[in-house]
Design an enzyme around this catalytic site. Structure first.
Site, PDB file in Angstrom:
ATOM      1  N   GLY A  42       0.800  -1.232   0.000  1.00 61.96           N
ATOM      2  CA  GLY A  42       0.000   0.000   0.000  1.00 61.96           C
ATOM      3  C   GLY A  42       0.826   1.272   0.000  1.00 61.96           C
ATOM      4  O   GLY A  42       2.006   1.287  -0.378  1.00 61.96           O
ATOM      5  N   CYS A  44       1.866   2.881   2.581  1.00 58.99           N
ATOM      6  CA  CYS A  44       2.896   2.856   3.631  1.00 58.99           C
ATOM      7  C   CYS A  44       4.226   2.328   3.119  1.00 58.99           C
ATOM      8  O   CYS A  44       5.251   2.989   3.236  1.00 58.99           O
ATOM      9  CB  CYS A  44       2.391   2.015   4.797  1.00 58.99           C
ATOM     10  SG  CYS A  44       3.565   1.845   6.126  1.00 58.99           S
ATOM     11  N   GLY A 181       1.425  23.198   4.084  1.00 63.32           N
ATOM     12  CA  GLY A 181       0.879  22.326   5.125  1.00 63.32           C
ATOM     13  C   GLY A 181       1.933  21.958   6.150  1.00 63.32           C
ATOM     14  O   GLY A 181       2.901  21.276   5.826  1.00 63.32           O
ATOM     15  N   GLY A 183       1.844  19.858   8.550  1.00 60.23           N
ATOM     16  CA  GLY A 183       1.433  18.616   9.210  1.00 60.23           C
ATOM     17  C   GLY A 183       2.606  17.647   9.215  1.00 60.23           C
ATOM     18  O   GLY A 183       3.764  18.038   9.064  1.00 60.23           O
ATOM     19  N   ALA A 322      -0.538   3.677   9.788  1.00 56.37           N
ATOM     20  CA  ALA A 322      -0.394   2.291   9.370  1.00 56.37           C
ATOM     21  C   ALA A 322      -0.751   1.319  10.494  1.00 56.37           C
ATOM     22  O   ALA A 322      -1.446   0.320  10.267  1.00 56.37           O
ATOM     23  CB  ALA A 322       1.036   2.047   8.907  1.00 56.37           C
ATOM     24  N   HIS A 446      19.762   2.366  33.643  1.00 58.17           N
ATOM     25  CA  HIS A 446      20.561   3.602  33.556  1.00 58.17           C
ATOM     26  C   HIS A 446      21.825   3.335  32.751  1.00 58.17           C
ATOM     27  O   HIS A 446      22.450   2.299  32.946  1.00 58.17           O
ATOM     28  CB  HIS A 446      20.940   4.065  34.962  1.00 58.17           C
ATOM     29  CG  HIS A 446      21.833   5.263  34.959  1.00 58.17           C
ATOM     30  ND1 HIS A 446      21.343   6.527  34.686  1.00 58.17           N
ATOM     31  CD2 HIS A 446      23.172   5.390  35.142  1.00 58.17           C
ATOM     32  CE1 HIS A 446      22.358   7.386  34.731  1.00 58.17           C
ATOM     33  NE2 HIS A 446      23.474   6.720  35.000  1.00 58.17           N
TER      34      HIS A 446
HETATM   35  P1  FAD Z   1      -3.117   2.019   1.992  1.00 52.05           P
HETATM   36  O1  FAD Z   1      -1.778   1.784   2.550  1.00 52.05           O
HETATM   37  O2  FAD Z   1      -3.363   3.309   1.287  1.00 52.05           O
HETATM   38  O3  FAD Z   1      -3.396   0.822   0.999  1.00 52.05           O
HETATM   39  C1  FAD Z   1      -4.513   0.752   0.192  1.00 52.05           C
HETATM   40  C2  FAD Z   1      -4.197  -0.048  -1.055  1.00 52.05           C
HETATM   41  O4  FAD Z   1      -5.421  -0.319  -1.725  1.00 52.05           O
HETATM   42  C3  FAD Z   1      -3.317   0.677  -2.056  1.00 52.05           C
HETATM   43  O5  FAD Z   1      -2.150  -0.060  -2.321  1.00 52.05           O
HETATM   44  C4  FAD Z   1      -4.186   0.823  -3.297  1.00 52.05           C
HETATM   45  O6  FAD Z   1      -3.461   0.639  -4.518  1.00 52.05           O
HETATM   46  C5  FAD Z   1      -5.181  -0.324  -3.119  1.00 52.05           C
HETATM   47  N1  FAD Z   1      -6.461  -0.118  -3.800  1.00 52.05           N
HETATM   48  C6  FAD Z   1      -7.257   0.976  -3.782  1.00 52.05           C
HETATM   49  N2  FAD Z   1      -8.378   0.776  -4.480  1.00 52.05           N
HETATM   50  C7  FAD Z   1      -8.295  -0.490  -4.956  1.00 52.05           C
HETATM   51  C8  FAD Z   1      -9.145  -1.284  -5.755  1.00 52.05           C
HETATM   52  N3  FAD Z   1     -10.331  -0.840  -6.180  1.00 52.05           N
HETATM   53  N4  FAD Z   1      -8.733  -2.531  -6.084  1.00 52.05           N
HETATM   54  C9  FAD Z   1      -7.543  -3.000  -5.664  1.00 52.05           C
HETATM   55  N5  FAD Z   1      -6.703  -2.303  -4.899  1.00 52.05           N
HETATM   56  C10 FAD Z   1      -7.070  -1.062  -4.545  1.00 52.05           C
HETATM   57  N6  FAD Z   1       1.731   6.061   8.867  1.00 52.05           N
HETATM   58  C11 FAD Z   1       2.405   5.636   9.960  1.00 52.05           C
HETATM   59  O7  FAD Z   1       1.788   4.993  10.821  1.00 52.05           O
HETATM   60  N7  FAD Z   1       3.723   5.905  10.144  1.00 52.05           N
HETATM   61  C12 FAD Z   1       4.435   6.602   9.234  1.00 52.05           C
HETATM   62  O8  FAD Z   1       5.622   6.829   9.425  1.00 52.05           O
HETATM   63  C13 FAD Z   1       3.771   7.073   8.077  1.00 52.05           C
HETATM   64  N8  FAD Z   1       4.436   7.772   7.141  1.00 52.05           N
HETATM   65  C14 FAD Z   1       3.786   8.186   6.013  1.00 52.05           C
HETATM   66  C15 FAD Z   1       4.501   8.933   5.076  1.00 52.05           C
HETATM   67  C16 FAD Z   1       3.859   9.365   3.932  1.00 52.05           C
HETATM   68  C17 FAD Z   1       4.649  10.158   2.912  1.00 52.05           C
HETATM   69  C18 FAD Z   1       2.490   9.039   3.702  1.00 52.05           C
HETATM   70  C19 FAD Z   1       1.810   9.474   2.444  1.00 52.05           C
HETATM   71  C20 FAD Z   1       1.785   8.311   4.636  1.00 52.05           C
HETATM   72  C21 FAD Z   1       2.419   7.884   5.800  1.00 52.05           C
HETATM   73  N9  FAD Z   1       1.736   7.170   6.790  1.00 52.05           N
HETATM   74  C22 FAD Z   1       2.393   6.767   7.914  1.00 52.05           C
HETATM   75  C23 FAD Z   1       0.305   6.835   6.651  1.00 52.05           C
HETATM   76  C24 FAD Z   1       0.155   5.366   6.192  1.00 52.05           C
HETATM   77  O9  FAD Z   1       0.830   5.196   4.961  1.00 52.05           O
HETATM   78  C25 FAD Z   1      -1.316   5.016   6.040  1.00 52.05           C
HETATM   79  O10 FAD Z   1      -2.009   5.319   7.222  1.00 52.05           O
HETATM   80  C26 FAD Z   1      -1.484   3.534   5.744  1.00 52.05           C
HETATM   81  O11 FAD Z   1      -0.808   3.173   4.559  1.00 52.05           O
HETATM   82  C27 FAD Z   1      -2.971   3.175   5.604  1.00 52.05           C
HETATM   83  O12 FAD Z   1      -3.093   1.822   5.332  1.00 52.05           O
HETATM   84  P2  FAD Z   1      -4.342   1.238   4.531  1.00 52.05           P
HETATM   85  O13 FAD Z   1      -4.092  -0.230   4.444  1.00 52.05           O
HETATM   86  O14 FAD Z   1      -5.594   1.716   5.133  1.00 52.05           O
HETATM   87  O15 FAD Z   1      -4.263   1.902   3.071  1.00 52.05           O
HETATM   88  P1  NAI Z   2      -1.883  16.547   8.086  1.00 50.55           P
HETATM   89  O1  NAI Z   2      -3.333  16.479   8.306  1.00 50.55           O
HETATM   90  O2  NAI Z   2      -0.947  15.963   9.076  1.00 50.55           O
HETATM   91  O3  NAI Z   2      -1.431  18.085   7.922  1.00 50.55           O
HETATM   92  C1  NAI Z   2      -1.958  18.909   6.949  1.00 50.55           C
HETATM   93  C2  NAI Z   2      -1.660  20.344   7.322  1.00 50.55           C
HETATM   94  O4  NAI Z   2      -2.020  21.163   6.235  1.00 50.55           O
HETATM   95  C3  NAI Z   2      -2.430  20.839   8.534  1.00 50.55           C
HETATM   96  O5  NAI Z   2      -1.563  21.511   9.392  1.00 50.55           O
HETATM   97  C4  NAI Z   2      -3.479  21.744   7.930  1.00 50.55           C
HETATM   98  O6  NAI Z   2      -3.886  22.789   8.799  1.00 50.55           O
HETATM   99  C5  NAI Z   2      -2.732  22.290   6.731  1.00 50.55           C
HETATM  100  N1  NAI Z   2      -3.571  22.774   5.645  1.00 50.55           N
HETATM  101  C6  NAI Z   2      -4.767  22.287   5.220  1.00 50.55           C
HETATM  102  N2  NAI Z   2      -5.205  23.004   4.167  1.00 50.55           N
HETATM  103  C7  NAI Z   2      -4.258  23.944   3.916  1.00 50.55           C
HETATM  104  C8  NAI Z   2      -4.130  24.968   2.944  1.00 50.55           C
HETATM  105  N3  NAI Z   2      -5.052  25.163   2.017  1.00 50.55           N
HETATM  106  N4  NAI Z   2      -3.027  25.756   2.990  1.00 50.55           N
HETATM  107  C9  NAI Z   2      -2.067  25.566   3.934  1.00 50.55           C
HETATM  108  N5  NAI Z   2      -2.145  24.607   4.878  1.00 50.55           N
HETATM  109  C10 NAI Z   2      -3.219  23.798   4.857  1.00 50.55           C
HETATM  110  O7  NAI Z   2      -1.662  15.925   6.631  1.00 50.55           O
HETATM  111  P2  NAI Z   2      -0.361  15.446   5.878  1.00 50.55           P
HETATM  112  O8  NAI Z   2       0.857  16.022   6.488  1.00 50.55           O
HETATM  113  O9  NAI Z   2      -0.632  15.674   4.443  1.00 50.55           O
HETATM  114  O10 NAI Z   2      -0.364  13.891   6.163  1.00 50.55           O
HETATM  115  C11 NAI Z   2      -1.475  13.078   5.770  1.00 50.55           C
HETATM  116  C12 NAI Z   2      -1.634  11.907   6.672  1.00 50.55           C
HETATM  117  O11 NAI Z   2      -0.559  11.001   6.551  1.00 50.55           O
HETATM  118  C13 NAI Z   2      -1.725  12.318   8.114  1.00 50.55           C
HETATM  119  O12 NAI Z   2      -3.038  12.076   8.539  1.00 50.55           O
HETATM  120  C14 NAI Z   2      -0.775  11.470   8.845  1.00 50.55           C
HETATM  121  O13 NAI Z   2      -1.399  10.764   9.868  1.00 50.55           O
HETATM  122  C15 NAI Z   2      -0.218  10.494   7.816  1.00 50.55           C
HETATM  123  N6  NAI Z   2       1.230  10.478   7.973  1.00 50.55           N
HETATM  124  C16 NAI Z   2       1.754   9.953   9.114  1.00 50.55           C
HETATM  125  C17 NAI Z   2       3.100   9.980   9.342  1.00 50.55           C
HETATM  126  C18 NAI Z   2       3.623   9.441  10.611  1.00 50.55           C
HETATM  127  O14 NAI Z   2       2.882   8.783  11.324  1.00 50.55           O
HETATM  128  N7  NAI Z   2       4.872   9.700  10.959  1.00 50.55           N
HETATM  129  C19 NAI Z   2       4.025  10.542   8.367  1.00 50.55           C
HETATM  130  C20 NAI Z   2       3.367  11.116   7.221  1.00 50.55           C
HETATM  131  C21 NAI Z   2       2.021  11.051   7.047  1.00 50.55           C
END
Ligand code: FAD
Ligand code: NAI
Length: 467
Positions: A42, A44, A181, A183, A322, A446
């Site tokens: 996915g 992640c 953003g 975030g 994730a 420690h």
């Molecule tokens: P996804 O991982 O999005 O998987 C869904 C899958 O479904 C995809 O592979 C997609 O291709 C497939 N799919 C969709 N529609 C269909 C269909 N119709 N048929 C077949 N397949 C389909 N979370 C953390 O906990 N720690 C982190 O450090 C972290 N870092 C992140 C960094 C970034 C840059 C991003 C973008 C996200 C990050 N996240 C992190 C968030 C995390 O990736 C998601 O919360 C997590 O992947 C959600 O898992 P999921 O299984 O719900 O969906």
């Molecule tokens: P986010 O929801 O964490 O942050 C988005 C930010 O953009 C917020 O501060 C919001 O106020 C701001 N924003 C919204 N609209 C805006 C606009 N028009 N102009 C300027 N700022 C605006 O979303 P982000 O960073 O895109 O991450 C998406 C998801 O991925 C999160 O929900 C997060 O949980 C997950 N993720 C988790 C990670 C981790 O667990 N370490 C790492 C990366 C992503």
């Protein structure tokens, strides 16, 4: 078309879907997992958690080699960046892990079907992929995750205006990177490119970073990141983007109204959140209800409004993490198998992998105030932790919030070195309903960073020993 019959069809092979599929198969269900991406894991594994952490680690080493080694008596000569190799290391890590899931599927007898799934009703899922076919399941689990939320007038081309996916594979270090953003994605990927040499400015709509995080944590994080060189423009609304061959000019205005200003960058990263992904699933025809944000509405057993159709992970309500998706996947299929598992949404940790890391679990001070719950605060700086001092990184703090009457731990917030690892003793303590005193009376080795947690627990009762 042939029709295979399964006990469970999981649509989506991300952390939620693939974990659910493995567990279902272990519980004796004949299980298929449909994934259209071409690889499992996915968002992640492919374009999220894993590649971002690979780049965070590599860029951290690069920065340390440039600035910290010498202070510790290590001379390495001039330090150069080989971005191509750095990106290759990330890709190899991703490849190994995604293939690892294919191996796990074989080991656990999960049928992996490559293609896009569409629900047709009556338990049928139509697959369009290498081979078009229809499969049938007694139950269907939707785990299709999320996608980038677009920003009107700032169209992503994944070259000059990128989402997190493009930001994980920039072919060269931009001179100026603007992140929209403040975030989690903005701060993590902003950190990566700053460390590699970009001037990074983060533009945020609200007047604070990391909305939803404990205020004190957000403020401290902003101060530390600013000191590292990231600029913040808070309370700004981006209204448009104009591209030339080599740069992008953003127009923006104060969120509360006011004069327009511009900001030019080589690359712009749009990171304003993610939205549930249900495109092409056929939910409307089937009558699967979604909320205003497009999330599939489920009950406590993760069942949607349609019998036999379940959903977990980013596509339903809750933090997009994730580990939340994984736990929901396991709990959902264990319930389907008649077991009685539980998921405690009050103890899901959140970690931001900047340096220092930010780790939180449970309620923030603002949450507790809003709920009218009286609490005690125990807070200690990492400056008072001997391991942090020896490691040479002392910024940040550990803060424990405990119920004023019962001393039960209600929230823990850490900004500090390895906070994402350190927090887990607190997650476990909260899962077991521990009091701050329980943590304070637990022997901690420690010198460890975790001693900051013990000291914060002692601070709840006003009896610190080392701070
Ligand atoms: P996804 O991982 O999005 O998987 C869904 C899958 O479904 C995809 O592979 C997609 O291709 C497939 N799919 C969709 N529609 C269909 C269909 N119709 N048929 C077949 N397949 C389909 N979370 C953390 O906990 N720690 C982190 O450090 C972290 N870092 C992140 C960094 C970034 C840059 C991003 C973008 C996200 C990050 N996240 C992190 C968030 C995390 O990736 C998601 O919360 C997590 O992947 C959600 O898992 P999921 O299984 O719900 O969906
Ligand atoms: P986010 O929801 O964490 O942050 C988005 C930010 O953009 C917020 O501060 C919001 O106020 C701001 N924003 C919204 N609209 C805006 C606009 N028009 N102009 C300027 N700022 C605006 O979303 P982000 O960073 O895109 O991450 C998406 C998801 O991925 C999160 O929900 C997060 O949980 C997950 N993720 C988790 C990670 C981790 O667990 N370490 C790492 C990366 C992503």
């Amino acid at each position: 078309m042939s029709e295979d019959i399964f006990d469970l069809i999981v649509v989506g092979g991300g952390p939620g879907g693939y974990t659910a599929a493995i567990r279902a198969s272990q519980l004796g269900m004949k299980t298929a997992c449909v994934e259209k991406r071409g690889t499992l894991g996915g968002t992640c594994l492919n374009v999220g958690c894993i590649p971002s952490k690979a780049l965070l680690r590599s860029s951290e080493l690069f920065e340390e080699a440039q600035h910290d080694f010498e202070n510790r008596g290590i001379k390495v000569g001039s330090v150069e960046l080989d971005l191509k190799t750095m990106l290759n290391q990330k890709d190899t890590t991703v490849e190994g892990l995604t293939q690892g899931i294919e191996f796990l599927f074989k080991k656990n007898k999960v049928t992996y079907i490559k293609g896009a799934g569409t629900l047709q009703g009556g338990g049928r899922v139509e697959i369009s992929g290498d081979e078009d076919k229809v499969i049938k399941g007694k139950n269907i689990l939707i785990a299709t995750g999320s996608e980038v939320t677009p920003l009107p007038n700032v169209e992503i081309d994944e070259k000059q205006i990128v989402s997190s996916t493009g930001a994980l594979e920039l072919p060269k270090v931009p001179k100026k990177l603007v992140v929209i953003g403040a975030g989690v994605i903005g701060l993590e990927l902003g950190t990566v490119w700053r460390r590699l040499g970009a001037e990074v400015t983060v533009v945020e709509f609200l007047d604070r970073i990391l909305p939803g995080t404990d205020n004190e944590v957000a403020k401290t994080t902003q101060r530390i990141l600013k000191k590292q060189g990231i600029e913040f423009k808070l309370g700004k609304k981006v209204t448009g983007a104009k591209k030339s061959k080599s740069s992008v000019t953003l127009t923006m205005e104060p969120s509360k109204g006011g004069d327009e200003e511009t900001l030019t960058a080589d690359v712009v990263l749009v990171a304003i959140g993610r939205r549930p992904y249900t495109k092409g699933l056929g939910l409307e025809d089937l009558g699967v209800e979604t909320d205003k944000a497009g999330r599939i509405i489920v009950d406590k057993t993760f069942k949607s409004s349609v019998d036999g159709v379940y959903a977990i992970g980013d596509v339903i309500e809750g933090p997009m993490l994730a580990h939340k998706a994984e736990d929901e996947g396991v709990v959902c299929v264990e319930m389907l198998a008649g077991q009685k598992p539980h998921i405690n949404y009050d103890t899901i940790p959140g970690v931001i992998y900047t340096w220092p890391e930010v780790a939180t679990v449970g309620k923030s001070e603002e949450d507790l105030k809003a709920a009218g719950i009286e609490y005690n605060v125990g807070k200690v700086p990492f400056m008072a932790n001997s391991r942090a001092r020896a490691n040479g990184f002392t910024e940040g703090f550990a803060k424990i919030l405990a119920d004023k009457k019962t001393d039960k731990v209600l929230g823990v917030h850490i900004v500090g070195p390895d906070a994402g690892t350190v927090i887990h003793e607190c997650v476990l303590a909260m899962e077991f309903g521990a009091s701050a005193e329980d943590i304070a009376r637990t022997c901690h080795a420690h010198p460890t960073l975790n001693e900051a947690v013990k000291e914060a627990a002692l601070a709840v009762a006003g009896r610190t020993l080392n701070s």
